[in-house]
Motif scaffolding. Structure first.
Motif, mmCIF file in Angstrom:
data_model
loop_
_atom_site.group_PDB
_atom_site.id
_atom_site.type_symbol
_atom_site.label_atom_id
_atom_site.label_comp_id
_atom_site.label_asym_id
_atom_site.label_seq_id
_atom_site.Cartn_x
_atom_site.Cartn_y
_atom_site.Cartn_z
ATOM 1 N N ASN A 93 1.251 -1.202 0.147
ATOM 2 C CA ASN A 93 -0.039 -0.246 0.283
ATOM 3 C C ASN A 93 0.902 1.218 0.264
ATOM 4 O O ASN A 93 0.250 1.787 -0.575
ATOM 5 C CB ASN A 93 -0.865 -0.064 1.224
ATOM 6 N N GLU A 94 2.334 1.197 0.927
ATOM 7 C CA GLU A 94 3.196 2.164 0.627
ATOM 8 C C GLU A 94 4.186 2.085 -0.288
ATOM 9 O O GLU A 94 4.968 0.705 0.203
ATOM 10 C CB GLU A 94 3.435 3.050 2.132
ATOM 11 N N LYS A 95 4.467 2.894 -1.246
ATOM 12 C CA LYS A 95 5.832 2.596 -2.644
ATOM 13 C C LYS A 95 7.324 1.896 -1.499
ATOM 14 O O LYS A 95 7.121 3.778 -0.620
ATOM 15 C CB LYS A 95 6.020 3.083 -3.481
ATOM 16 N N THR A 96 8.247 2.067 -1.455
ATOM 17 C CA THR A 96 9.317 1.952 -1.115
ATOM 18 C C THR A 96 10.450 1.351 -2.336
ATOM 19 O O THR A 96 9.942 0.638 -3.104
ATOM 20 C CB THR A 96 9.597 1.626 -0.118
ATOM 21 N N SER A 97 11.919 2.198 -1.934
ATOM 22 C CA SER A 97 12.848 1.919 -3.321
ATOM 23 C C SER A 97 13.651 1.629 -2.293
ATOM 24 O O SER A 97 13.825 1.814 -1.028
ATOM 25 C CB SER A 97 12.821 2.315 -4.201
ATOM 26 N N ILE A 98 15.098 0.604 -2.904
ATOM 27 C CA ILE A 98 15.995 0.175 -1.949
ATOM 28 C C ILE A 98 17.182 0.993 -2.604
ATOM 29 O O ILE A 98 16.896 1.938 -3.475
ATOM 30 C CB ILE A 98 16.356 -1.728 -2.532
ATOM 31 N N CYS A 99 17.972 1.082 -1.457
ATOM 32 C CA CYS A 99 19.448 2.067 -1.839
ATOM 33 C C CYS A 99 20.457 1.416 -2.942
ATOM 34 O O CYS A 99 20.980 0.620 -1.248
ATOM 35 C CB CYS A 99 19.575 3.330 -0.848
ATOM 36 N N PRO A 100 20.589 1.237 -3.763
ATOM 37 C CA PRO A 100 22.057 0.294 -4.397
ATOM 38 C C PRO A 100 22.912 1.000 -3.651
ATOM 39 O O PRO A 100 23.254 2.215 -3.240
ATOM 40 C CB PRO A 100 21.640 0.678 -5.770
ATOM 41 N N ARG A 101 24.084 -0.084 -2.917
ATOM 42 C CA ARG A 101 25.076 0.441 -2.756
ATOM 43 C C ARG A 101 26.466 0.982 -3.377
ATOM 44 O O ARG A 101 27.205 1.663 -2.730
ATOM 45 C CB ARG A 101 25.672 -0.541 -1.751
ATOM 46 N N LEU A 102 25.855 0.511 -4.748
ATOM 47 C CA LEU A 102 26.787 1.324 -5.398
ATOM 48 C C LEU A 102 26.536 2.098 -7.062
ATOM 49 O O LEU A 102 24.751 1.356 -6.757
ATOM 50 C CB LEU A 102 27.846 0.571 -6.496
ATOM 51 N N PRO A 103 26.973 2.655 -7.479
ATOM 52 C CA PRO A 103 26.432 3.516 -8.160
ATOM 53 C C PRO A 103 25.522 2.563 -9.490
ATOM 54 O O PRO A 103 26.398 2.025 -9.764
ATOM 55 C CB PRO A 103 26.885 4.835 -8.961
ATOM 56 N N VAL A 104 24.520 3.145 -9.924
ATOM 57 C CA VAL A 104 24.165 2.115 -11.019
ATOM 58 C C VAL A 104 24.110 2.552 -12.591
ATOM 59 O O VAL A 104 23.964 3.939 -12.888
ATOM 60 C CB VAL A 104 22.579 1.887 -10.859
ATOM 61 N N PRO A 105 24.780 1.930 -13.157
ATOM 62 C CA PRO A 105 25.058 2.333 -14.182
ATOM 63 C C PRO A 105 24.072 3.159 -15.541
ATOM 64 O O PRO A 105 22.908 2.091 -14.843
ATOM 65 C CB PRO A 105 25.355 0.995 -15.017
#
Length: 454
Positions: free
Chosen positions: A166-178
């Motif tokens: 019901n509530e959106k969330t996202s992970i925080c990658p530990r390395l920059p995403v290409p």
């Protein structure tokens, strides 16, 4: 501890090392890049992977999770994993059930039978809820929210909403995403450098096609080599200008590989190689010269990139002109990759009607060195001088050339300088200056050696 030894006599006990555990978990996170570039650390004992759009590369979600568990088991780890529609639900199923793949849209049904601790609540809150008869997630679903929030706080309902989606969330990658990437998997691992270079060229070609569609070029590109035993190597190269020519990218990594030499250990081989554009910049098509050859600045940029790949981009610098009169401030050393265009470069051409530039010594001392001089008059040129314990008889002299700090800088501690180009009886040429105007700024001007002519 004694109870444990009584049950397992051969039990081995070691002191906990949290730093080593975190380093091991970070290494596992690097290894999980083979499944997705979106990998985040989850506490002290878990990893969170966003596999959206990646599962089909492994034959589906079930095949992906089976491959992950089997590989980890082969490395000596005991792991449990779950795939669900939400990150909070996946966390709950991985720790409070048998894990596996939860059918999309059915995670709500599966969550109902899990304990409230699966919502990642504090133990004190779980105990308080248990005393009121709320023990499973199903006990919260459908109940009026206001009374629960008033009694137990808003975090309870927020955790429930995260698990249910019901509530959106996202992970925080530990390395920059290409920005974009290309990879190749091998049924049989490769170990030879020649095979690695051919793979880099193939991946760079695919990457170049995608970048060309977006009118972008690479400023930083990363090569990741995944070994079959779980270890991996990351190689990063940067460019002074955006590029997308496959051969150019291959040349940069060739320089990098030559620098590493035996440090790049292939072990039993690499079964996955990935090339990712970490930093991109707009690159519009440019007109080449009439002969169909590259321009001079392209050759210079290529040299900077090759030196940067071998030595590191931070070690390659250029001198930029500065708007000042003092010789030691006329140039500033900056990383060559930061120089965008040739507008900042020196030009040997002079405008029509302009005076010829005054000759300057090739070797300029970072700090002027004091000298002892003898002059006919205090404000006149020197007749002889002693520098570094050697006496020099002056036969020719040219000057003075008066140089002072800019008036708007308001630097009273920087006196006016009178520069002289002198030549001694052996033919050596020097650049001397007298600091301070005699009788107006100082009573006894001092002399300094600032440079040497060829």
């Amino acid at each position: 501890m004694s109870d444990a030894r009584s049950r397992v006599p051969n039990l081995e006990i070691f002191p906990a090392d949290k730093e080593a555990d975190q380093a091991l978990l970070a290494g596992l996170a690097d290894w999980c890049d083979r499944y997705t570039p979106l990998v985040a650390l989850d506490g002290e004992d878990g990893l969170m992977l966003d596999i959206s759009g990646c599962a089909h590369l492994f034959g589906g979600e079930t095949s992906l999770i089976d491959d992950l568990i089997i590989r980890l088991k082969g490395q000596g780890f005991t792991a449990k994993a779950a795939i669900a529609d939400t990150a909070a639900a996946a966390w709950a199923f991985a720790r409070y059930s048998n894990g596996g793949v939860v059918v999309s849209g059915e995670h709500r049904i599966g969550l109902e039978t899990l304990p409230l601790a699966a919502l990642r609540l504090e133990l004190a809150l779980v105990g308080e809820l248990s005393r009121t008869g709320l023990k499973q997630i199903r006990d919260l679903i459908g109940r009026p929210r206001a009374p629960l929030v008033n009694r137990f706080g808003s975090d309870l309902m927020r955790r429930l909403d995260l698990a249910l989606g019901n509530e959106k969330t996202s992970i925080c990658p530990r390395l920059p995403v290409p920005a974009c990437m290309a990879e190749r998997r091998f049924a049989e691992p490769i170990v030879y450098e020649e095979d690695i270079r051919r793979t880099i060229l193939s991946l760079a070609t695919r990457l170049s096609e995608r970048l060309e569609e977006r009118n972008e070029g690479i400023r930083a590109v990363e090569l990741i080599l995944f070994r079959v035993d779980g270890a991996l190597s990351r190689l990063m190269v940067g460019t002074s200008r955006p590029v997308r020519t496959p051969v150019r990218i291959l040349d940069l990594f060739t320089e990098k590989l030559q620098t590493l030499g035996d440090e790049l250990d292939a072990g039993f081989g690499f079964d996955l190689i990935r090339l990712g554009a970490i930093e991109v910049q707009r690159l519009d098509p440019a007109q080449i010269d009439m002969a169909g050859e590259t321009l001079a600045q392209d050759d210079l940029a290529c040299l900077i990139d090759r030196l940067g790949a071998r030595l590191g981009m931070a070690q390659v610098a250029r001198f930029l002109p500065q708007d000042t009169h003092l010789p030691e401030r006329r140039t500033a050393e900056v990383p060559a990759a930061l120089v965008k265009e040739d507008a900042f470069l020196w030009s040997g051409e002079t405008r029509p009607g302009a005076e010829a530039p005054i000759e300057r010594p090739i070797r300029l001392f970072e700090r002027p060195e004091p000298v002892e001089t003898i002059a006919a008059v205090p404000e006149g040129p020197p007749l002889r001088f002693r520098w570094r314990k050697a006496l020099h008889e002056i036969t020719r002299v040219e000057g003075p050339e008066r140089i002072a700090a800019e008036w708007w800088r308001q630097e009273p501690d920087t006196p006016t300088r009178d520069y002289y180009r002198v030549e001694d009886d052996t033919g050596l040429r020097f650049w001397l200056y007298r600091e301070g105007l005699y009788g107006r700024e100082v009573e006894n001007p001092r002399w300094y050696m600032h440079g040497i002519f060829p």
